[in-house]
Design a protein around this motif. Structure first.
Motif, PDB file in Angstrom:
ATOM      1  N   GLY A   1       0.814  -1.222   0.000  1.00  0.00           N
ATOM      2  CA  GLY A   1       0.000   0.000   0.000  1.00  0.00           C
ATOM      3  C   GLY A   1       0.846   1.271   0.000  1.00  0.00           C
ATOM      4  N   SER A   2       2.126   1.166  -0.392  1.00  0.00           N
ATOM      5  CA  SER A   2       3.007   2.345  -0.379  1.00  0.00           C
ATOM      6  C   SER A   2       2.614   3.311  -1.499  1.00  0.00           C
ATOM      7  N   GLU A   3       3.219   4.516  -1.424  1.00  0.00           N
ATOM      8  CA  GLU A   3       2.934   5.510  -2.462  1.00  0.00           C
ATOM      9  C   GLU A   3       3.373   4.972  -3.831  1.00  0.00           C
ATOM     10  N   LEU A   4       4.543   4.339  -3.870  1.00  0.00           N
ATOM     11  CA  LEU A   4       5.007   3.747  -5.127  1.00  0.00           C
ATOM     12  C   LEU A   4       3.983   2.718  -5.623  1.00  0.00           C
ATOM     13  N   GLY A   5       3.501   1.884  -4.725  1.00  0.00           N
ATOM     14  CA  GLY A   5       2.518   0.864  -5.095  1.00  0.00           C
ATOM     15  C   GLY A   5       1.278   1.483  -5.722  1.00  0.00           C
ATOM     16  N   ARG A   6       0.818   2.598  -5.132  1.00  0.00           N
ATOM     17  CA  ARG A   6      -0.393   3.249  -5.665  1.00  0.00           C
ATOM     18  C   ARG A   6      -0.115   3.833  -7.050  1.00  0.00           C
ATOM     19  N   ARG A   7       1.129   4.287  -7.261  1.00  0.00           N
ATOM     20  CA  ARG A   7       1.469   4.872  -8.567  1.00  0.00           C
ATOM     21  C   ARG A   7       1.519   3.819  -9.666  1.00  0.00           C
ATOM     22  N   VAL A   8       1.966   2.610  -9.336  1.00  0.00           N
ATOM     23  CA  VAL A   8       2.205   1.616 -10.407  1.00  0.00           C
ATOM     24  C   VAL A   8       1.068   0.611 -10.574  1.00  0.00           C
TER      25      VAL A   8
ATOM     26  N   MET B   1       0.511  -1.533 -14.101  1.00  0.00           N
ATOM     27  CA  MET B   1       0.799  -2.971 -14.196  1.00  0.00           C
ATOM     28  C   MET B   1      -0.448  -3.759 -14.577  1.00  0.00           C
ATOM     29  N   ALA B   2      -1.585  -3.404 -13.993  1.00  0.00           N
ATOM     30  CA  ALA B   2      -2.824  -4.144 -14.290  1.00  0.00           C
ATOM     31  C   ALA B   2      -3.182  -4.030 -15.766  1.00  0.00           C
ATOM     32  N   SER B   3      -2.796  -2.904 -16.402  1.00  0.00           N
ATOM     33  CA  SER B   3      -3.125  -2.713 -17.826  1.00  0.00           C
ATOM     34  C   SER B   3      -2.181  -3.502 -18.727  1.00  0.00           C
TER      35      SER B   3
ATOM     36  N   ALA C   1       0.951  -2.436 -19.277  1.00  0.00           N
ATOM     37  CA  ALA C   1       1.988  -1.501 -19.763  1.00  0.00           C
ATOM     38  C   ALA C   1       3.218  -1.581 -18.866  1.00  0.00           C
ATOM     39  N   LEU C   2       4.299  -0.951 -19.322  1.00  0.00           N
ATOM     40  CA  LEU C   2       5.520  -0.915 -18.511  1.00  0.00           C
ATOM     41  C   LEU C   2       5.492   0.268 -17.550  1.00  0.00           C
ATOM     42  N   VAL C   3       6.009   0.053 -16.377  1.00  0.00           N
ATOM     43  CA  VAL C   3       6.253   1.113 -15.412  1.00  0.00           C
ATOM     44  C   VAL C   3       7.424   1.950 -15.968  1.00  0.00           C
ATOM     45  N   SER C   4       7.544   3.214 -15.549  1.00  0.00           N
ATOM     46  CA  SER C   4       8.576   4.079 -16.158  1.00  0.00           C
ATOM     47  C   SER C   4       9.990   3.546 -15.881  1.00  0.00           C
ATOM     48  N   ASP C   5      10.879   3.828 -16.827  1.00  0.00           N
ATOM     49  CA  ASP C   5      12.283   3.435 -16.666  1.00  0.00           C
ATOM     50  C   ASP C   5      12.848   3.987 -15.354  1.00  0.00           C
ATOM     51  N   GLU C   6      12.522   5.263 -15.028  1.00  0.00           N
ATOM     52  CA  GLU C   6      13.089   5.898 -13.828  1.00  0.00           C
ATOM     53  C   GLU C   6      12.769   5.073 -12.585  1.00  0.00           C
ATOM     54  N   ILE C   7      11.523   4.632 -12.465  1.00  0.00           N
ATOM     55  CA  ILE C   7      11.111   3.901 -11.251  1.00  0.00           C
ATOM     56  C   ILE C   7      11.877   2.583 -11.137  1.00  0.00           C
ATOM     57  N   VAL C   8      11.907   1.804 -12.214  1.00  0.00           N
ATOM     58  CA  VAL C   8      12.535   0.479 -12.073  1.00  0.00           C
ATOM     59  C   VAL C   8      14.060   0.578 -11.969  1.00  0.00           C
TER      60      VAL C   8
END
Ligand code: B4P
Length: 188
Positions: A42-49, A53-55, A57-64
């Motif tokens: 339930g972290s902020e990162l989790g809410r952003r991605v 992920m469910a769609s 699509a790829l998460v942004s390069d910066e995050i990973v």
């Protein structure tokens, strides 16, 4: 030893990475697992991605890249790692090369698991029934396959150019695939 396990969604990367951890004691860095853990916490990162992920699509390069950089900074990763699901874009591959170069390392081997699309769809349907992962729906899986073709497949020539790419037939049983990977790793 730094090893990349690479291939389309559902090809067996996560399955085989875990088996290599068990048989060789190496460590596994899976961006998919890290992102799912962030969502579960339930972290902020989790809410952003979560929606991305469910769609499919790829998460942004910066995050990973940041997630991987953090983990590579930990002592247990000092001797190398199995990268599972990362890199997924050429920008991620270049960032990984730079992170490793800073500590005098490089990617030693890239194993591409080759599996045809019909088999990928069969595996996705099975896992969807067993685990209900949000991105295993038919729609999301179609997106994941096209994202792979467009954004991840360019890693094939990238790693061919470095002379580290090994194709392994991923169509057999889990044991057969593990044996084929062990062959490649044992030959160095
Ligand atoms: P991942 O978690 O990496 O998901 P995946 O590509 O589907 O691989 P997975 O590990 O789940 O499947 P596997 O092949 O092991 O990524 C999920 C999402 O996270 C991405 O879509 C993206 O949104 C995000 N993400 C992750 N990394 C990212 C990055 N670097 N950049 C941007 N976004 C990122 O196994 C599939 C199934 O097949 C399993 O159920 C297994 O039991 C079965 N199986 C395996 N081997 C088999 C065999 N030989 N025979 C029969 N079944 C087999």
């Amino acid at each position: 030893m730094n090893l990349v396990l690479f291939g389309p969604p559902g090809c067996g990367k996560g399955t085989q990475a875990k088996r290599i951890v068990e048989s060789r004691g190496w460590i596994q860095l899976s961006t998919g697992d890290m992102l799912r853990a962030a969502i579960a916490s339930g972290s902020e990162l989790g809410r952003r991605v979560d929606g991305i992920m469910a769609s499919g699509a790829l998460v942004s390069d910066e995050i990973v890249i940041e997630l991987i950089a953090e983990r590579l900074g930990e002592a247990e990763a000092a001797g190398g790692a199995i990268f599972d699901g990362f890199p997924r874009t050429v920008a991620q591959a270049k960032a990984l090369d730079e992170l490793l170069a800073k500590r005098g390392q490089k990617i030693d081997s890239v194993i591409r698991l080759v599996v045809d699309n019909d088999e990928l769809v069969t595996r996705m349907a099975k896992r969807s029934a067993e685990q209900g992962r949000a991105d295993d729906t038919v729609e999301a899986f179609k997106t994941r396959l096209s994202v792979y073709e467009e954004q991840t497949a360019p890693l094939i020539p990238y790693y061919e150019g470095q002379g580290v790419l090994h194709d392994v037939n991923g169509m057999g049983s889990m044991d057969a695939v593990s044996a084929a990977i062990a062959d490649v790793l044992d030959k160095g």
